[in-house]
Scaffold this active site. Structure first.
Site, PDB file in Angstrom:
ATOM      1  N   GLN A  17       0.857  -1.209   0.000  1.00 50.94           N
ATOM      2  CA  GLN A  17       0.000   0.000   0.000  1.00 50.94           C
ATOM      3  C   GLN A  17       0.884   1.247   0.000  1.00 50.94           C
ATOM      4  O   GLN A  17       2.104   1.181   0.143  1.00 50.94           O
ATOM      5  CB  GLN A  17      -0.923   0.005   1.221  1.00 50.94           C
ATOM      6  CG  GLN A  17      -0.204   0.100   2.553  1.00 50.94           C
ATOM      7  CD  GLN A  17      -1.149  -0.015   3.750  1.00 50.94           C
ATOM      8  OE1 GLN A  17      -2.125  -0.761   3.718  1.00 50.94           O
ATOM      9  NE2 GLN A  17      -0.863   0.723   4.824  1.00 50.94           N
ATOM     10  N   ILE A  19       3.166   4.408  -0.594  1.00 50.43           N
ATOM     11  CA  ILE A  19       4.281   4.773  -1.477  1.00 50.43           C
ATOM     12  C   ILE A  19       4.893   3.532  -2.144  1.00 50.43           C
ATOM     13  O   ILE A  19       5.200   3.550  -3.345  1.00 50.43           O
ATOM     14  CB  ILE A  19       5.328   5.565  -0.665  1.00 50.43           C
ATOM     15  CG1 ILE A  19       4.753   6.945  -0.273  1.00 50.43           C
ATOM     16  CG2 ILE A  19       6.623   5.725  -1.450  1.00 50.43           C
ATOM     17  CD1 ILE A  19       5.596   7.730   0.743  1.00 50.43           C
ATOM     18  N   TYR A 148      10.928   8.624  15.057  1.00 50.10           N
ATOM     19  CA  TYR A 148      10.793   8.568  13.599  1.00 50.10           C
ATOM     20  C   TYR A 148      11.871   9.427  12.928  1.00 50.10           C
ATOM     21  O   TYR A 148      12.579   8.969  12.025  1.00 50.10           O
ATOM     22  CB  TYR A 148       9.404   9.063  13.203  1.00 50.10           C
ATOM     23  CG  TYR A 148       9.125   9.007  11.724  1.00 50.10           C
ATOM     24  CD1 TYR A 148       8.916   7.792  11.084  1.00 50.10           C
ATOM     25  CD2 TYR A 148       9.067  10.180  10.965  1.00 50.10           C
ATOM     26  CE1 TYR A 148       8.659   7.741   9.722  1.00 50.10           C
ATOM     27  CE2 TYR A 148       8.803  10.133   9.603  1.00 50.10           C
ATOM     28  CZ  TYR A 148       8.600   8.916   8.980  1.00 50.10           C
ATOM     29  OH  TYR A 148       8.350   8.865   7.639  1.00 50.10           O
ATOM     30  N   LYS A 152      14.873   8.223  10.388  1.00 53.30           N
ATOM     31  CA  LYS A 152      14.948   8.661   8.988  1.00 53.30           C
ATOM     32  C   LYS A 152      16.239   9.437   8.717  1.00 53.30           C
ATOM     33  O   LYS A 152      16.734   9.456   7.586  1.00 53.30           O
ATOM     34  CB  LYS A 152      13.699   9.467   8.625  1.00 53.30           C
ATOM     35  CG  LYS A 152      12.416   8.630   8.619  1.00 53.30           C
ATOM     36  CD  LYS A 152      12.472   7.483   7.603  1.00 53.30           C
ATOM     37  CE  LYS A 152      11.142   6.761   7.460  1.00 53.30           C
ATOM     38  NZ  LYS A 152      11.191   5.679   6.463  1.00 53.30           N
ATOM     39  N   PRO A 184      -2.651   4.936   3.482  1.00 48.46           N
ATOM     40  CA  PRO A 184      -3.464   4.295   4.522  1.00 48.46           C
ATOM     41  C   PRO A 184      -2.907   4.543   5.925  1.00 48.46           C
ATOM     42  O   PRO A 184      -3.665   4.754   6.872  1.00 48.46           O
ATOM     43  CB  PRO A 184      -3.397   2.811   4.150  1.00 48.46           C
ATOM     44  CG  PRO A 184      -3.183   2.820   2.676  1.00 48.46           C
ATOM     45  CD  PRO A 184      -2.297   4.007   2.395  1.00 48.46           C
ATOM     46  N   ARG A 189      -3.007   7.450  11.310  1.00 48.54           N
ATOM     47  CA  ARG A 189      -2.441   8.430  12.258  1.00 48.54           C
ATOM     48  C   ARG A 189      -3.457   9.530  12.549  1.00 48.54           C
ATOM     49  O   ARG A 189      -3.579  10.001  13.681  1.00 48.54           O
ATOM     50  CB  ARG A 189      -1.143   9.029  11.700  1.00 48.54           C
ATOM     51  CG  ARG A 189       0.034   8.081  11.772  1.00 48.54           C
ATOM     52  CD  ARG A 189       1.346   8.767  11.510  1.00 48.54           C
ATOM     53  NE  ARG A 189       1.563   9.183  10.129  1.00 48.54           N
ATOM     54  CZ  ARG A 189       1.881   8.368   9.127  1.00 48.54           C
ATOM     55  NH1 ARG A 189       1.995   7.068   9.341  1.00 48.54           N
ATOM     56  NH2 ARG A 189       2.076   8.819   7.903  1.00 48.54           N
TER      57      ARG A 189
HETATM   58  P1  NAD Z   1       2.081   2.665   4.806  1.00 52.74           P
HETATM   59  O1  NAD Z   1       2.700   2.953   6.144  1.00 52.74           O
HETATM   60  O2  NAD Z   1       0.645   2.996   4.606  1.00 52.74           O
HETATM   61  O3  NAD Z   1       2.299   1.135   4.461  1.00 52.74           O
HETATM   62  C1  NAD Z   1       3.353   0.442   4.987  1.00 52.74           C
HETATM   63  C2  NAD Z   1       3.415  -0.970   4.411  1.00 52.74           C
HETATM   64  O4  NAD Z   1       4.501  -1.593   5.091  1.00 52.74           O
HETATM   65  C3  NAD Z   1       2.173  -1.808   4.676  1.00 52.74           C
HETATM   66  O5  NAD Z   1       1.757  -2.427   3.479  1.00 52.74           O
HETATM   67  C4  NAD Z   1       2.671  -2.847   5.688  1.00 52.74           C
HETATM   68  O6  NAD Z   1       2.025  -4.110   5.557  1.00 52.74           O
HETATM   69  C5  NAD Z   1       4.146  -2.929   5.359  1.00 52.74           C
HETATM   70  N1  NAD Z   1       4.972  -3.426   6.464  1.00 52.74           N
HETATM   71  C6  NAD Z   1       4.840  -3.142   7.779  1.00 52.74           C
HETATM   72  N2  NAD Z   1       5.757  -3.820   8.488  1.00 52.74           N
HETATM   73  C7  NAD Z   1       6.482  -4.537   7.593  1.00 52.74           C
HETATM   74  C8  NAD Z   1       7.548  -5.469   7.708  1.00 52.74           C
HETATM   75  N3  NAD Z   1       8.061  -5.792   8.898  1.00 52.74           N
HETATM   76  N4  NAD Z   1       8.058  -6.023   6.583  1.00 52.74           N
HETATM   77  C9  NAD Z   1       7.541  -5.713   5.371  1.00 52.74           C
HETATM   78  N5  NAD Z   1       6.517  -4.851   5.197  1.00 52.74           N
HETATM   79  C10 NAD Z   1       5.996  -4.276   6.302  1.00 52.74           C
HETATM   80  O7  NAD Z   1       2.934   3.325   3.660  1.00 52.74           O
HETATM   81  P2  NAD Z   1       3.431   4.834   3.497  1.00 52.74           P
HETATM   82  O8  NAD Z   1       2.774   5.769   4.456  1.00 52.74           O
HETATM   83  O9  NAD Z   1       3.347   5.105   2.043  1.00 52.74           O
HETATM   84  O10 NAD Z   1       4.962   4.759   3.955  1.00 52.74           O
HETATM   85  C11 NAD Z   1       5.928   4.076   3.184  1.00 52.74           C
HETATM   86  C12 NAD Z   1       7.302   4.613   3.532  1.00 52.74           C
HETATM   87  O11 NAD Z   1       7.350   6.007   3.240  1.00 52.74           O
HETATM   88  C13 NAD Z   1       7.686   4.483   5.008  1.00 52.74           C
HETATM   89  O12 NAD Z   1       9.058   4.207   5.129  1.00 52.74           O
HETATM   90  C14 NAD Z   1       7.372   5.857   5.549  1.00 52.74           C
HETATM   91  O13 NAD Z   1       8.113   6.168   6.706  1.00 52.74           O
HETATM   92  C15 NAD Z   1       7.789   6.722   4.374  1.00 52.74           C
HETATM   93  N6  NAD Z   1       7.173   8.054   4.388  1.00 52.74           N
HETATM   94  C16 NAD Z   1       5.815   8.176   4.378  1.00 52.74           C
HETATM   95  C17 NAD Z   1       5.254   9.460   4.407  1.00 52.74           C
HETATM   96  C18 NAD Z   1       3.756   9.659   4.416  1.00 52.74           C
HETATM   97  O14 NAD Z   1       3.319  10.786   4.676  1.00 52.74           O
HETATM   98  N7  NAD Z   1       2.962   8.660   4.132  1.00 52.74           N
HETATM   99  C19 NAD Z   1       6.083  10.591   4.442  1.00 52.74           C
HETATM  100  C20 NAD Z   1       7.456  10.409   4.440  1.00 52.74           C
HETATM  101  C21 NAD Z   1       7.992   9.130   4.401  1.00 52.74           C
END
Ligand code: NAD
Length: 251
Positions: A17, A19, A148, A152, A184, A189
């Site tokens: 899901q 990114i 967090y 990062k 998602p 959050r």
């Molecule tokens: P998300 O958090 O909605 O989805 C995370 C996915 O990771 C899920 O499909 C989950 O099943 C999977 N996951 C969880 N634990 C896992 C594990 N142990 N092994 C393998 N998969 C696992 O996705 P997002 O919000 O798009 O975030 C993706 C990345 O982008 C993360 O590293 C997040 O920190 C980073 N990020 C997100 C945002 C944001 O605003 N959404 C901003 C900056 C960075």
């Protein structure tokens, strides 16, 4: 489709899901052979990719998976380390367990994946590694992102270290630092913060929007476009950098 990744094999973690999924989708639509992995394999349905359950916290799973992939494909061309988790709170809310979990999932997972998949890339003398960091890292501090932000920032350090070590051996390693992106987990959050503070979900959401200078959240696809560029040969002279896609958050 312009086949910008034709002939390349790309592995994406946390592709179920958000990114990760947008990146797996984009890569597939640009002609890559995609290996899409997630802890929850059911979330991978619908992707045009080879689908595989993979827990990036498990060294054993990663090593076994690495052997399977090496047998089938030899080296992969692109590795996207996307799995990550947001711990909410300050230093005072962060137990040792919270800290260790955050570093294990957000940073050590990348160490495990790179250590497993880099040797074959080195043999092939080519590879692009993309680590998903965040604008909330060494770039920006924001409230309630203590663990967090620390993880990062570590991702950026890890990225630069790998880039420096293998820069003469055909390997590029870059980090992507998104601002706040619809996903998602962001919805989760917002719901959790609304429950905790008693503020309506719309007001909590507006708080996230307000910290984006463009006045809107980003989309996962906007991050995927940058990943596509960094994955492919168009970015052949680019390594060791933290690339923002943040709607001006870090201006
Ligand atoms: P998300 O958090 O909605 O989805 C995370 C996915 O990771 C899920 O499909 C989950 O099943 C999977 N996951 C969880 N634990 C896992 C594990 N142990 N092994 C393998 N998969 C696992 O996705 P997002 O919000 O798009 O975030 C993706 C990345 O982008 C993360 O590293 C997040 O920190 C980073 N990020 C997100 C945002 C944001 O605003 N959404 C901003 C900056 C960075």
């Amino acid at each position: 489709m312009s086949n910008r990744l034709k002939g390349k094999v790309a592995l994406v973690t946390a592709a179920g899901q958000g990114i990760g999924r947008a990146i797996a989708d984009k890569f597939a639509s640009e002609g890559a052979g995609v290996i899409a992995t997630d802890l929850d394999a059911s979330k991978l349905q619908g992707l045009h990719a080879r689908l595989h359950k993979l827990d990036v916290r498990s060294e054993q799973d990663i090593e076994a998976f690495g052997r399977d992939i090496a047998r089938e494909f030899g080296a992969i061309d692109v590795l996207v380390n996307c799995a990550g988790y947001v711990h909410q709170g300050t230093v005072l809310d962060c137990t040792d367990k919270d800290w260790d979990f955050s570093f294990d999932l957000n940073v050590k997972s990348m160490h495990r994946m790179i250590r497993t998949f880099l040797p074959a890339m080195l043999e092939k003398k080519s590879g692009s590694i993309i680590n998903i960091s965040s604008a909330v890292s060494s770039i920006r501090g924001v409230p309630n992102r203590y663990a967090y932000g620390a993880t990062k920032a570590a991702v950026i350090g890890l990225t630069k270290a790998v880039a420096a070590d293998f820069i003469r051996r055909g390997i590029r390693c870059n980090a992507i630092c998104p601002g706040t992106v619809e996903s998602p987990s962001l919805e989760g959050r917002i719901a959790a913060l609304s429950k905790e503070t008693g503020r309506p979900p719309d007001a909590v959401r507006q708080g996230f929007v307000d910290r984006q200078p463009m006045g809107r959240l980003g989309t996962a696809e906007e991050v995927a476009w940058l990943a596509l560029f960094l994955a492919g040969d168009e970015a052949s002279y680019i390594t060791g950098q933290a690339h923002l896609v943040d709607g001006g958050m870090a201006m």
